[in-house]
Design an enzyme around this catalytic site. Structure first.
Site, short mmCIF file in Angstrom:
data_model
loop_
_atom_site.label_atom_id
_atom_site.label_comp_id
_atom_site.label_asym_id
_atom_site.label_seq_id
_atom_site.Cartn_x
_atom_site.Cartn_y
_atom_site.Cartn_z
N HIS A 170 12.10 21.87 -100.68
CA HIS A 170 12.95 21.12 -99.76
C HIS A 170 12.75 19.62 -99.98
CE1 HIS A 170 13.26 24.96 -97.59
NE2 HIS A 170 14.36 24.45 -97.05
N LYS A 183 11.48 16.99 -94.74
CA LYS A 183 11.34 18.21 -93.94
C LYS A 183 9.99 18.20 -93.25
CE LYS A 183 11.83 23.25 -94.11
NZ LYS A 183 12.71 23.24 -92.92
#
Length: 267
Positions: A156, A160
Site C-alpha cells: 500500500h 496507510k
C-alpha cells in the site's frame, strides 16, 4: 423500476467517499439523501464530485442527517476513530451500515452484531470491496488445503495507517479455516534484524510494504516440493471498489446481523 434505496454517505468528502457519492448519484436504483463530513459543510454533494447539483449538502451532523434524510443504508468510509460510533448511531436509527473502514476488534464486531439483530437489521464491515480481491481470498483459502506453506505480501501507499491491511488479515483468517496451524521455516532461524520475517499468524508470515506510488496490491505465495503458486490482485484506482459497494448497498437489506467480510456477499 422499484423504489429507490435511500443512501447516506459518511466521509463524503474523502477520497473513497467521493467515489461512493458519485456512484450513488449515477445509479437510478439509488438515491442520495445525506452526505456527512466534518469539513466542506454546505457544499452540494453533486458539485463536490463533478456532477450537477443534487440538492444534498454536506453536513457534519450524522445523527440529524439520519433523522431528517431517513436513509435505509449508511455507507461509511471514515476513520477507525469514528467508524465504530457512526455504526452504532446508524443501527440506533434503524439504518443498515455498510462500512469500509478497517480497525474493528472482534469484540466490537460481536457487539454490533447483537445490536443489528436486536433491531432486525443487516450490516456489513468489509476490509475490501474489490470483487477481484475477494476472489483472491477465496482462491487462496482453497489452495491452502493443498499448499500449507505460504506467505502473504501486501503493498500500500506510505500514508496507510494500519499494518497489516484489513484485507491481508481477512485473507489470513480465511486461509486459517482450511489449514492446521503449521509453524513454517527452519526451527533454528534467527532474525538478525527484528521483524525481517514479517508478522506471525497461524504459523505463516504477513509482510506489509508501504511506499509512495503504490495503490493496493496483495500477493499470496505458496511453496511446495519443486513448485510454487502465486495468487495476486492489483488495484489501480478507487473506482474499482464501486461495483462491490453498489452490490453491498443492495444486498445488505436482505440480511440480519453484522456480516464481516464482503466475501459473504459474493457467491
Amino acid at each position: 423500476m422499484g423504489e429507490q434505496i435511500r443512501v447516506a454517505v459518511a466521509g463524503a468528502a474523502g477520497r473513497m467517499g467521493r467515489e461512493v457519492v458519485k456512484m450513488v448519484l449515477e445509479d437510478p436504483a439509488l438515491r442520495l439523501v445525506a452526505a456527512i463530513n466534518p469539513a466542506n459543510e454546505a457544499i452540494d454533494a453533486g458539485t463536490l464530485v463533478g456532477l450537477p447539483a443534487c440538492g444534498v449538502r454536506l453536513t457534519s451532523d450524522l445523527e440529524l442527517s439520519l433523522v431528517e434524510g431517513k436513509p435505509q443504508v449508511l455507507v461509511d468510509f471514515t476513520t477507525p476513530a469514528s467508524a465504530f460510533a457512526n455504526t452504532e448511531t446508524a443501527i440506533k436509527h434503524g439504518v443498515a451500515p455498510v462500512v469500509g473502514t478497517t480497525g474493528f476488534t472482534p469484540e466490537q464486531i460481536e457487539l454490533l452484531d447483537k445490536q443489528c439483530r436486536a433491531k432486525g437489521l443487516g450490516g456489513l464491515i468489509a476490509p475490501n470491496f474489490s470483487i477481484g480481491a475477494i476472489l483472491l481470498m477465496k482462491f487462496a483459502a482453497q489452495a491452502a488445503k493443498y499448499f500449507p506453506h505460504l506467505e502473504i505480501i501486501e503493498y500500500h501507499g506510505d500514508q496507510k495507517l494500519d499494518a497489516p491491511s484489513g484485507t491481508a488479515i481477512k485473507t489470513a483468517e480465511l486461509i486459517a479455516m482450511n489449514r492446521e496451524e503449521l509453524r513454517q521455516g527452519n526451527p533454528k532461524e534467527e532474525e538478525t534484524i527484528e521483524g525481517s520475517r514479517g508478522g506471525y499468524y497461524n504459523g505463516f508470515r504477513i509482510h506489509s510494504v508501504r511506499l509512495p506510488g503504490i495503490f493496493a496490491q496483495e500477493e499470496v505465495v505458496f511453496g511446495g516440493f519443486g513448485q510454487t503458486l502465486k495468487i495476486r490482485h492489483d488495484s489501480y484506482e478507487r473506482a474499482g471498489y464501486m461495483p462491490g459497494v453498489n452490490l453491498a448497498i443492495k444486498k445488505v437489506l436482505e440480511y440480519e446481523g453484522m456480516v464481516y467480510g464482503f466475501d459473504h456477499f459474493v457467491d
